[in-house]
Scaffold this motif. Sequence first.
Motif, PDB file in Angstrom:
ATOM      1  N   TYR A 262       6.068   3.343   1.734  1.00  0.00           N
ATOM      2  CA  TYR A 262       7.383   3.539   1.109  1.00  0.00           C
ATOM      3  C   TYR A 262       7.537   2.631  -0.102  1.00  0.00           C
ATOM      4  O   TYR A 262       7.937   3.085  -1.187  1.00  0.00           O
TER       5      TYR A 262
ATOM      6  N   GLN B  12       5.802   1.534   6.326  1.00  0.00           N
ATOM      7  CA  GLN B  12       6.643   0.724   5.457  1.00  0.00           C
ATOM      8  C   GLN B  12       5.962   0.424   4.124  1.00  0.00           C
ATOM      9  O   GLN B  12       6.555   0.535   3.042  1.00  0.00           O
TER      10      GLN B  12
ATOM     11  N   THR C  55      10.582   5.321   7.934  1.00  0.00           N
ATOM     12  CA  THR C  55       9.527   4.328   8.071  1.00  0.00           C
ATOM     13  C   THR C  55       9.606   3.654   9.436  1.00  0.00           C
ATOM     14  O   THR C  55      10.609   3.743  10.135  1.00  0.00           O
TER      15      THR C  55
END
Length: 794
Positions: free
Chosen positions: A426, A423, A61
């Motif tokens: 994720y 991010q 990420t």
Amino acid sequence: MKKFRKLKPSELRWQCDPKILKFKTVNDLKTCEGIIGQPRAMDAIKLGLNVKYPGYNLFITGPVGTGRTTAITKLLGEIDVKKDKLADLIYVNNFKNNDMPHLIMLNAGDGRRLRKAMRNLVEDLKTHISDVFSSEDYQKRRQGIVSKYEEENRQLLQEFEKRIEEHGFKVVQIQAGPFTRPAIFPLIDGKPKKPEEIDTLLKEGKINEERYKEIKDSIKQFESDLASIYTRVKEIQEKANDEIGSLNEMMVKPVVAHYIQDMHKKFNYKKLHEYFAEVVDSIMQDLERFLKKENKDDEFREYQVNVLVDNSDTEKRPIIFETTPSYKNLFGTIERYVAAPGMYVSDFLNIKAGSLLRANGGYLVINAFDALIEPGVWQTLKRTLRNGIVDIQAFDPFYILASSALKPEPIAINIKVVMIGAQWLYYLLYYRDEDFKKIFKVKADFDTVMDKSHENINEYASFVKSICHSEQLLPFSKQAIADIIEYGVRIAGRQDKLSTRFHVIADIIREADYWARQGRKKTVGVVEIEKAIEGWRRRVNMLEDKIQEMIDKDILMIQTTGSAVGQLNGLSVYQVGGYSFGRPTKITAKTWVGRAGIINIEREANLGGKTYNKGVLILNGFLKSRYGQERPMAMDATLGFEQSYSDVDGDSASSAEVYALLSSLADVPLDQELAVTGSVNQNGEVQPIGGVNQKIEGFYDVCKSRGFTGKQGVMIPESNVHDLMLRQDIIETVKKKKFHIFAVATIDQGIELLTGIKAGKKTKSGFEKDSINDRVDKKLQDFAQKMKGFAKNK
């Protein structure tokens, strides 16, 4: 009480001293070979790549440009493996069940060799089987078998014909359409007569009923006997064919076995030997095909080999970057071919491998978002990684024809999957998909900033050299590299950090090279760096210019001179794509007697965001805790952003709103030559905010456009001082004392700066006389008395 602080020019920007750069000229620099400023992510990636247990796949990420793809490419390139550990995957025909092809795993390179060997086998057999059938020995033996059974057939028919002739009948061949067939006719006067002729003789009275019936019964009986004879003839023919088949097997099988035995020696695999046995049986079942002089395309298709994965030329562990992770590209597919007009079929040769199989034994890198939006990919990928098996199927939900009935043998895989994504993606998968955390156990998080250490500063310089070397750019001067490093600090947002958004830095390097070439220079200097930065800014700052134009024309009413009660210049940041800029906003507060408390106009108009509304509630808590200890606050107040017609969020204006309320209550004007930013907590402390550089620059540009008075400036939180990386022109103006930057830690420090009056400490008898706090307190006492009197009169 501690006073506010006027900042020195040296505090407004960190300057990169070229002396800290460990090189004399750019030629002394080494190109950057590692990943800069990402030790946490690099350690995570190394762990994920080297741990061999199930589920240790990686999810990388971080923002674009922080080196995610570069890092994984570099680390994967450093991994090596012996070639003999790699394998070829092939599919061959299942002669017992064509819909379930056999999977065979071979050593790297053997797949290609086997494919060629099978082609040669067919060509050799076509030649040598024909030679066997053409040989004198074979022809004699075959003719002997044929003659023997033909003689047996002839005797059967002769005995039958002789028997029926003795009874006055004869076997005659008659035409039946395009064919001839045997028929039994009676002999009348020595001549065979047709059935209709017998009927005529009966009518003419030449034969009586009894004779007619006798003829008919005899014909019926003889025809039954003839059918039995032909059944026997057929049995004899089948026996002859069997004997010829045995002859063929005896003569041809040693030839086939010779070639197959040679294949056994070349390819010593148990599963392949079983396949060769099926090949022999298939060849012996249809030898006639090998005698044709001309064969159709793919006449011997079933003997071909589908080399699904060919690792013959692969020397290292396979590393596949799949840029288009569709179902077909990842998992493979089963294609169709035209067998006849309008007929689409599939067989084992139409099975195609995807990236997962090509990367088997190695690594597959894909973009997470791309994989998630492709139909069928995410669920199949999870199942594949969870079970360690690839099951190739035709997946085409938009295809009008039915899917193939093929069910290829599943393939066990040993692969490490690396997904690169944002991010938010994720955490979306982590919390919403139970399987995700089991199959992607390693997270490598790339940061947007790194420490501004001497080592990292010199790594930055090496990065510049790498870009120049790889893209054949002009060399950069030492001062130009120092300016690039300062720009990296600027976009990092703190003086003690450097940005790791290297794609932004690389673009500035390339554009500076362009301007240097335009000026026919041999070296890129500071002028070109600044020109590149300003050029990028100009390309994206149209909205900024439009707002500035409206301020200049007083369409947006901003006061930058004089003073006003209950009014202050707040500072806002506008975000347009990847560009942000600051501009002042007029904040006003009005107060009067009442019980409603603070009315948040932005919230009432549904324009206030959650963080902004929270900031208003906090400042309300601050006011009540300071001035409402001895009596209720009988006050109504309104807070508003003037000429603001869009959503407002963030709490960076909460300190300015407090100052405006205090000014309105104390009836003390605020200096309009100062703009304010900073959030406030319930203890009256001014907290840090974001975008401090853009906010200062925004107010500076407004003041510059109108002309400096020498007293204008911006008040920022003390805790934001280390975030300052202001433009060089602002620093020069501050040095000339035409513009000023002040840092405050508390509301009391800020109100003193804005009003020129003491905030006032609280004593046992109240606040210091004639201080701001004293005036506010007295105004609130007055409001309380008026409210009390109003309640009594009511």
